[in-house]
Write a protein that holds these residues in place. Structure first.
Motif, PDB file in Angstrom:
ATOM      1  N   ALA A 158       0.839  -1.203   0.000  1.00  0.00           N
ATOM      2  CA  ALA A 158       0.000   0.000   0.000  1.00  0.00           C
ATOM      3  C   ALA A 158       0.868   1.244   0.000  1.00  0.00           C
ATOM      4  CB  ALA A 158      -0.946   0.010   1.197  1.00  0.00           C
ATOM      5  N   ILE A 159       0.339   2.317  -0.583  1.00  0.00           N
ATOM      6  CA  ILE A 159       1.013   3.615  -0.643  1.00  0.00           C
ATOM      7  C   ILE A 159       0.090   4.657  -0.021  1.00  0.00           C
ATOM      8  CG2 ILE A 159       1.934   5.412  -2.157  1.00  0.00           C
ATOM      9  CD1 ILE A 159       2.623   3.265  -4.165  1.00  0.00           C
ATOM     10  N   VAL A 160       0.632   5.459   0.892  1.00  0.00           N
ATOM     11  CA  VAL A 160      -0.145   6.510   1.553  1.00  0.00           C
ATOM     12  C   VAL A 160       0.088   7.830   0.841  1.00  0.00           C
ATOM     13  CG1 VAL A 160      -0.542   7.759   3.703  1.00  0.00           C
ATOM     14  CG2 VAL A 160      -0.031   5.316   3.755  1.00  0.00           C
ATOM     15  N   ILE A 161      -0.997   8.557   0.591  1.00  0.00           N
ATOM     16  CA  ILE A 161      -0.954   9.864  -0.073  1.00  0.00           C
ATOM     17  C   ILE A 161      -1.679  10.865   0.816  1.00  0.00           C
ATOM     18  CG2 ILE A 161      -1.725  11.178  -2.092  1.00  0.00           C
ATOM     19  CD1 ILE A 161      -1.518   8.564  -3.695  1.00  0.00           C
ATOM     20  N   HIS A 162      -1.090  12.030   1.029  1.00  0.00           N
ATOM     21  CA  HIS A 162      -1.678  13.077   1.861  1.00  0.00           C
ATOM     22  C   HIS A 162      -2.152  14.246   1.008  1.00  0.00           C
ATOM     23  CE1 HIS A 162       0.409  12.048   5.960  1.00  0.00           C
ATOM     24  NE2 HIS A 162      -0.498  11.160   5.595  1.00  0.00           N
ATOM     25  N   ILE A 163      -3.310  14.778   1.365  1.00  0.00           N
ATOM     26  CA  ILE A 163      -3.775  16.066   0.842  1.00  0.00           C
ATOM     27  C   ILE A 163      -4.158  16.916   2.046  1.00  0.00           C
ATOM     28  CG2 ILE A 163      -5.535  17.266  -0.507  1.00  0.00           C
ATOM     29  CD1 ILE A 163      -5.751  14.871  -2.311  1.00  0.00           C
ATOM     30  N   ASP A 164      -3.400  17.963   2.300  1.00  0.00           N
ATOM     31  CA  ASP A 164      -3.643  18.844   3.442  1.00  0.00           C
ATOM     32  C   ASP A 164      -3.468  20.277   2.982  1.00  0.00           C
ATOM     33  OD1 ASP A 164      -3.885  20.198   5.789  1.00  0.00           O
ATOM     34  OD2 ASP A 164      -2.157  19.285   6.783  1.00  0.00           O
ATOM     35  N   LEU A 165      -4.568  20.943   2.713  1.00  0.00           N
ATOM     36  CA  LEU A 165      -4.524  22.312   2.191  1.00  0.00           C
ATOM     37  C   LEU A 165      -4.381  23.350   3.290  1.00  0.00           C
ATOM     38  CD1 LEU A 165      -7.206  22.117  -0.654  1.00  0.00           C
ATOM     39  CD2 LEU A 165      -4.786  21.464  -0.640  1.00  0.00           C
ATOM     40  N   ASN A 166      -4.204  22.888   4.518  1.00  0.00           N
ATOM     41  CA  ASN A 166      -4.022  23.817   5.622  1.00  0.00           C
ATOM     42  C   ASN A 166      -2.539  23.926   5.991  1.00  0.00           C
ATOM     43  OD1 ASN A 166      -4.818  25.630   7.619  1.00  0.00           O
ATOM     44  ND2 ASN A 166      -5.150  24.020   9.128  1.00  0.00           N
TER      45      ASN A 166
END
Length: 722
Positions: free
Chosen positions: A290-298
């Motif tokens: 598995a590969i973890v991807i982050h989206i954090d616009l803060n």
């Protein structure tokens, strides 16, 4: 005594059953005496029969309540004594039948006690188990409590204590027609109040063996107030393995299989939501498939601690497959992952056929993708701005179509409201976690109304409710990861993480082109350069050129009995007044030379030792910024991470941006933060440790290998950025 239901479905009363049984026993005993008298049996036969019956009673009722056993023995002994007596004398005298009548009346009067105790035995522990009187009373108390608060009858069939006796489970049989488990759920909070359970304790109602029963889990010790440390285990796992997120009140682990689970996490600022996402990142990241991807616009705060070891060159591979801290990068992520999800529907059909599975098999060569979206208000908020509208649409579509293709999205938000979490996103989320909030309405929006959930069941930051599919939401405490643990986990995951599979890479390049291959370069810049007040290389050199080429020595203040040589830097207008220098140096040990950075004095003697020693390093360098590695070496710490952990309790953290010093651009510390720490300590603020918490020379606190931090809930500190 057992009774048999009548044909109309009603049971006879206890008195009717006792009279009937006594009458039958009376007639049987009288007939036995008459036959024995007719055939001339010796009285010893009556005595022998009494002893045999008493022994059989003890063996047959060894697990019965003491009162029931004594009652049965008394009945047999009385009957045997009467039979022996009439065989030795004359049965057909009035006193014989009078004595038989008195014994029968005594048996009837004593039968309610024996009947009640036997019924309580069966109700308390179930089949074939030994019961204590305290357990029997506990079952009776809860039967009365349900009747009082929920207004229907139940029977407690079993009591199971939790490990450590911090609570117990009650197997509850619903006996009133027309009542269901939902009625128990609605009365759970009222019953917890009636039972005077401690804060953070409550009653969970879950499924029983059948529709007519339920388990009531009752906590009596507030384990939600305890810190649950994340285990120091970063060994490889599979994405198909259960992932541990924390513990329930009974001490059992909170485990969930992330495959086919779209997640939704909500919680107010400081609730521990970000810490839970760190645990989720670690659990998913440890998966070799598995590969973890982050989206954090803060600002990318969720991703920063995971990327720091890679950005600063401690590891070669990034532990995250992708991380977006701005809307443009998030759009690239969403377009690429949506293209991969659609491509997998076509390109993996042969793989599914070979595995004879409708669900895509995952492996190191065909990994799953876990997209964690922090602060959904920025990503999913109701705005008409075109870029955000496209991002919202892409992420919602990935969540809708990505389950079979092993591309899952976990959303999070500060509030469980429709403007932050769209209804469709909530409906598609089979894993829902509601961390601590102030408003019950937000819990009800997330899990549904009328579920019997109460915020009284939680105990502050780190606590929450968790629900899998249609299961009842349960209170739990999330595991806690400290700063150094995240760093160690990032290093371990960098070795475990698989690469994007070739088909996924082709699909991503088809929509975003070369931007897919250069994502790590953009990440390095985005999480290092923030265009704040840092110089670029040319700007830094220009700024340094404005300083005097030769440091001008200033005359030392007159301090009786102490000689100093002060070396002042910067512009003369920034120098402190001589009287201030004298006051600051009065408690300092004598030194051959002390460098004073522009506008900053040495730390006062009452400041914490670690802060004073660090400021001495700044003064010796004659600069107001020092790289983390250099400061750690000067203070005797083995690495910059141990230094960061030791300084954190004083509110001193590294600068968010790298700066140029000694020809190298790296992150480091600002002298102004140490000055603020000394002022805070002087004012007695509770934010920092007391001055007694010294630096590495304090064997109990300041040593870089044994330092401690002030007592506080770690979830508050870890998630304060939310």
């Amino acid at each position: 005594m057992a009774t048999t239901p009548q044909r109309n479905g009603r049971r006879p009363s206890a008195l009717q059953g006792a009279l009937s049984a006594a009458a039958q026993a009376n007639a049987t005993l009288a007939a036995t005496g008459a036959l024995a008298d007719t055939f001339g049996f010796h009285p010893l036969w009556g005595a022998a029969g009494t002893v045999a019956a008493a022994g059989a009673t003890v063996l047959a009722n060894a697990q019965a309540a003491p009162s029931a056993l004594l009652y049965r023995l008394a009945c047999w002994c009385g009957a045997g004594t009467w039979l022996t007596w009439v065989l030795a004398t004359d049965m057909w005298q009035p006193s014989s039948f009078a004595t038989l009548g008195i014994g029968t009346l005594a048996a009837v009067l004593g039968s309610p006690l024996a009947h009640r105790e036997r019924q309580r035995l069966e109700a308390s522990v179930g089949r074939g188990a030994l019961v204590l009187s305290s357990t029997s009373r506990l079952a009776q108390d809860w039967e009365r409590r349900v009747l009082l608060n929920c207004h229907f009858n139940v029977r407690i069939e079993e009591v199971r204590w939790w490990p450590g006796r911090t609570g117990y489970d009650l197997l509850t049989r619903i006996e009133t027609p027309g009542r269901t488990r939902a009625d128990l759920e609605r009365g759970a909070d009222t019953m917890a109040t009636n039972a005077k359970l401690p804060n953070g304790c409550g009653i969970e109602v879950t499924k029983g063996p059948d529709r007519g029963s339920a388990w009531m889990r009752v906590g009596i010790v507030n384990r939600l107030a305890e810190t649950i440390p994340y285990p120091e285990d970063f060994s490889p796992t599979s994405f198909l393995d259960p992932k541990t997120l924390g513990e329930y009140r009974d001490g059992s682990p909170v485990q969930v299989v992330l495959r086919q689970k779209a997640g939704l996490i909500t919680g107010q600022r400081g609730s521990g939501k970000t810490m839970l996402q760190h645990v989720l990142t670690c659990e998913a990241g440890r998966s070799r498939d598995a590969i973890v991807i982050h989206i954090d616009l803060n600002g990318g705060g969720l991703s920063q601690p995971w990327l720091d070891p890679w950005i600063e060159g401690d590891i070669d591979r990034c532990p995250l497959g992708w991380a977006a801290s701005n809307i443009d990068e998030a759009l690239l992520v969403s377009r690429a992952m949506l293209a991969i999800a659609k491509d997998r529907k076509r390109s993996t059909r042969r793989i599914k056929k070979a595995a004879n599975s409708q669900l895509l098999p995952i492996s190191v060569d065909l990994p799953a993708y876990k997209i964690i979206v922090d602060e959904s208000a920025e990503a999913m908020g109701q705005t008409s701005e075109p870029r955000y509208a496209e991002l919202r649409s892409n992420l919602a579509e990935i969540q809708r179509i990505g389950r079979n293709e092993a591309i899952e999205v976990d959303f999070s938000g500060l509030r469980a409201t429709q403007d932050v979490i769209p209804v469709n996103v909530k409906k598609q989320s089979s894993l829902r976690i509601g961390m601590f909030v102030q408003d019950t309405e937000e819990i009800s929006y997330l899990f549904g109304w009328g579920r019997g959930l109460s915020l009284e069941d939680l105990d502050g930051p780190g606590c929450g409710f968790i629900q899998f599919d249609q299961e009842k939401p349960r209170p739990f405490k999330a595991a806690f990861m400290d700063f150094l643990q995240i760093t160690r986990a990032a290093v371990a995951i960098s070795r475990i993480r698989p690469d994007f599979d070739p088909a996924a890479e082709r699909a991503a390049r088809s929509v975003i082109g070369a931007a897919f291959d250069t994502r790590f370069e953009r990440m390095r810049v985005a999480f290092t350069e923030h265009n704040e007040d840092d110089y670029d290389e040319a700007g830094e050199e220009e700024g340094r050129a404005q300083l005097p080429a030769v440091r001008t020595p200033a005359p030392a203040p007159a301090v009786p009995g102490r000689d100093f040589t002060l070396i002042m830097g910067g512009n003369m207008a920034d120098w402190p007044h001589p009287s201030e220098i004298a006051a600051a140096m009065a408690n300092q040990p004598a030194q051959a030379a002390v460098r004073i950075a522009p506008g900053v004095l040495p730390a006062p003697a009452e400041a914490p030792e670690l802060i004073r020693r660090a400021m001495a390093v700044f003064h010796a360098e004659g600069d107001d910024r020092i790289h983390s590695e250099d400061l750690a070496a000067a203070l005797g710490f083995p690495n910059k991470y141990e230094l960061a952990a030791a300084l954190a309790p004083y509110g001193v953290t590294a600068r968010p941006n790298a700066f140029l010093k000694g020809g190298q651009r790296r992150r480091g510390y600002d002298l102004a933060d140490f000055t603020t720490a000394t002022q805070r300590d002087q004012q007695g603020s509770a934010e920092g440790p007391p001055s007694a918490l010294a630096g590495p020379h304090n064997p109990h606190v300041g040593d870089p290998h044994t330092h401690t931090t002030p007592t506080r809930d770690p979830h508050i500190h870890a998630d304060q950025a939310n």
